[in-house]
Write a protein that holds these residues in place. Structure first.
Motif, PDB file in Angstrom:
ATOM      1  N   THR A  96       0.837  -1.202   0.000  1.00  0.00           N
ATOM      2  CA  THR A  96       0.000   0.000   0.000  1.00  0.00           C
ATOM      3  C   THR A  96       0.872   1.251   0.000  1.00  0.00           C
ATOM      4  OG1 THR A  96      -1.731  -1.189   1.195  1.00  0.00           O
ATOM      5  CG2 THR A  96      -1.841   1.209   1.231  1.00  0.00           C
ATOM      6  N   LYS A  97       1.936   1.242   0.794  1.00  0.00           N
ATOM      7  CA  LYS A  97       2.846   2.395   0.824  1.00  0.00           C
ATOM      8  C   LYS A  97       3.508   2.564  -0.536  1.00  0.00           C
ATOM      9  CE  LYS A  97       6.777   4.379   3.199  1.00  0.00           C
ATOM     10  NZ  LYS A  97       7.854   4.201   4.143  1.00  0.00           N
ATOM     11  N   ASN A 135       2.359   1.243 -17.905  1.00  0.00           N
ATOM     12  CA  ASN A 135       3.230   0.095 -17.643  1.00  0.00           C
ATOM     13  C   ASN A 135       3.271  -0.232 -16.151  1.00  0.00           C
ATOM     14  OD1 ASN A 135       3.853  -0.268 -20.338  1.00  0.00           O
ATOM     15  ND2 ASN A 135       5.741   0.935 -20.231  1.00  0.00           N
ATOM     16  N   PHE A 136       3.371   0.810 -15.337  1.00  0.00           N
ATOM     17  CA  PHE A 136       3.390   0.600 -13.891  1.00  0.00           C
ATOM     18  C   PHE A 136       2.073  -0.015 -13.423  1.00  0.00           C
ATOM     19  CE2 PHE A 136       1.927   2.294  -9.800  1.00  0.00           C
ATOM     20  CZ  PHE A 136       2.797   1.613  -8.965  1.00  0.00           C
ATOM     21  N   GLU A 137       0.969   0.542 -13.861  1.00  0.00           N
ATOM     22  CA  GLU A 137      -0.339   0.020 -13.450  1.00  0.00           C
ATOM     23  C   GLU A 137      -0.527  -1.430 -13.877  1.00  0.00           C
ATOM     24  OE1 GLU A 137      -2.986   2.955 -15.087  1.00  0.00           O
ATOM     25  OE2 GLU A 137      -2.778   4.266 -13.336  1.00  0.00           O
ATOM     26  N   GLN A 143      -1.662  -7.625  -8.053  1.00  0.00           N
ATOM     27  CA  GLN A 143      -1.727  -7.323  -6.624  1.00  0.00           C
ATOM     28  C   GLN A 143      -2.963  -6.490  -6.286  1.00  0.00           C
ATOM     29  OE1 GLN A 143       0.963  -6.987  -8.553  1.00  0.00           O
ATOM     30  NE2 GLN A 143       2.669  -8.031  -7.567  1.00  0.00           N
ATOM     31  N   THR A 144      -3.262  -5.528  -7.144  1.00  0.00           N
ATOM     32  CA  THR A 144      -4.437  -4.682  -6.922  1.00  0.00           C
ATOM     33  C   THR A 144      -5.722  -5.507  -6.974  1.00  0.00           C
ATOM     34  OG1 THR A 144      -3.242  -2.838  -7.941  1.00  0.00           O
ATOM     35  CG2 THR A 144      -5.621  -2.598  -7.703  1.00  0.00           C
ATOM     36  N   LEU A 146      -5.963  -8.720  -6.360  1.00  0.00           N
ATOM     37  CA  LEU A 146      -5.991  -9.586  -5.184  1.00  0.00           C
ATOM     38  C   LEU A 146      -6.466  -8.830  -3.937  1.00  0.00           C
ATOM     39  CD1 LEU A 146      -2.762 -11.741  -5.639  1.00  0.00           C
ATOM     40  CD2 LEU A 146      -5.146 -12.516  -5.742  1.00  0.00           C
ATOM     41  N   LEU A 147      -5.996  -7.610  -3.776  1.00  0.00           N
ATOM     42  CA  LEU A 147      -6.444  -6.798  -2.632  1.00  0.00           C
ATOM     43  C   LEU A 147      -7.939  -6.534  -2.706  1.00  0.00           C
ATOM     44  CD1 LEU A 147      -3.542  -4.246  -2.146  1.00  0.00           C
ATOM     45  CD2 LEU A 147      -4.160  -6.165  -0.678  1.00  0.00           C
ATOM     46  N   SER A 148      -8.416  -6.259  -3.896  1.00  0.00           N
ATOM     47  CA  SER A 148      -9.849  -6.035  -4.086  1.00  0.00           C
ATOM     48  C   SER A 148     -10.638  -7.309  -3.781  1.00  0.00           C
ATOM     49  CB  SER A 148     -10.109  -5.572  -5.514  1.00  0.00           C
ATOM     50  OG  SER A 148     -11.478  -5.398  -5.734  1.00  0.00           O
ATOM     51  N   LEU A 149     -10.132  -8.440  -4.225  1.00  0.00           N
ATOM     52  CA  LEU A 149     -10.779  -9.724  -3.953  1.00  0.00           C
ATOM     53  C   LEU A 149     -10.795 -10.027  -2.460  1.00  0.00           C
ATOM     54  CD1 LEU A 149     -12.019 -12.331  -5.131  1.00  0.00           C
ATOM     55  CD2 LEU A 149      -9.691 -13.243  -5.229  1.00  0.00           C
ATOM     56  N   ILE A 150      -9.700  -9.746  -1.779  1.00  0.00           N
ATOM     57  CA  ILE A 150      -9.634  -9.953  -0.324  1.00  0.00           C
ATOM     58  C   ILE A 150     -10.688  -9.102   0.369  1.00  0.00           C
ATOM     59  CG2 ILE A 150      -8.234  -9.507   1.733  1.00  0.00           C
ATOM     60  CD1 ILE A 150      -5.789 -10.393   0.024  1.00  0.00           C
TER      61      ILE A 150
END
Length: 179
Positions: A96-97, A135-137, A143-144, A146-150
């Motif tokens: 997140t950081k 490219n960064f996104e 990971q993004t 997965l966080l949303s799924l969590i």
């Protein structure tokens, strides 16, 4: 339909586990017990219509009593609480950081680019940094997601905990009403 079947099996197993913990009583006696917190004279729940201190969270008190009386239910409740608490935030703090720092960087780039006076340079620079940002996104997309799924799973689990509280306390209240 599958969710309903799972919920039904879950509730039946909870009732069966609850019955196992009160070995000295017959099944009929167990089903007819009045919850301790609702026993007249011992109740700290101000249910009188004249009481101005009405405790609106009778479900929590009944559920707490059920947890005290059933070790398996208590263990299940603890597992659910461990998944729904904010420990996930601690475990994903570094990502997140990292993500927030990059978001701040892209925001700063936009401000710097907007301060350019030459429209051609501004357009070319914007296109260049937009490509880098994309490219960064793309690199953190998994990971993004997965966080949303969590987060989605945690919300569903909290809903299941609420349903469990309601269905565990319903027979307790029904016994109180009958007795």
């Amino acid at each position: 339909m599958r969710v309903k079947q799972i919920l039904f099996l879950f509730l039946v197993s909870l009732i069966l586990f609850n019955c196992e913990n009160k070995e000295k009583l017959t099944l009929e006696e167990q089903l007819n017990l009045t919850p301790d917190i609702l026993v007249e004279g011992e109740s700290d729940i101000g249910l009188s219509s004249f009481s101005k201190r009405y405790d609106s969270d009778i479900i929590s008190k009944l559920y707490s009593e059920a947890l005290e009386n059933d070790k398996k239910l208590n263990a299940l409740n603890e597992k659910i609480k461990n998944f729904t608490n904010d420990s996930i935030i601690e475990k994903t703090k570094a990502f997140t950081k990292y993500s927030n720092t990059n978001d701040h960087y892209w925001s700063s780039i936009d401000k710097y680019i907007s301060s350019l006076n030459d429209s051609i340079i501004k357009k070319e620079t914007t296109a260049f940094f937009d490509k880098l940002k994309l490219n960064f996104e793309n690199s953190i997309d998994n990971q993004t997601k997965l966080l949303s799924l969590i987060d989605t799973k945690k919300e569903k689990l909290r809903d299941q905990l609420t349903l469990m509280k309601l269905f565990v306390t319903e027979p307790m209240m029904r016994n109180y009403q009958v007795n």
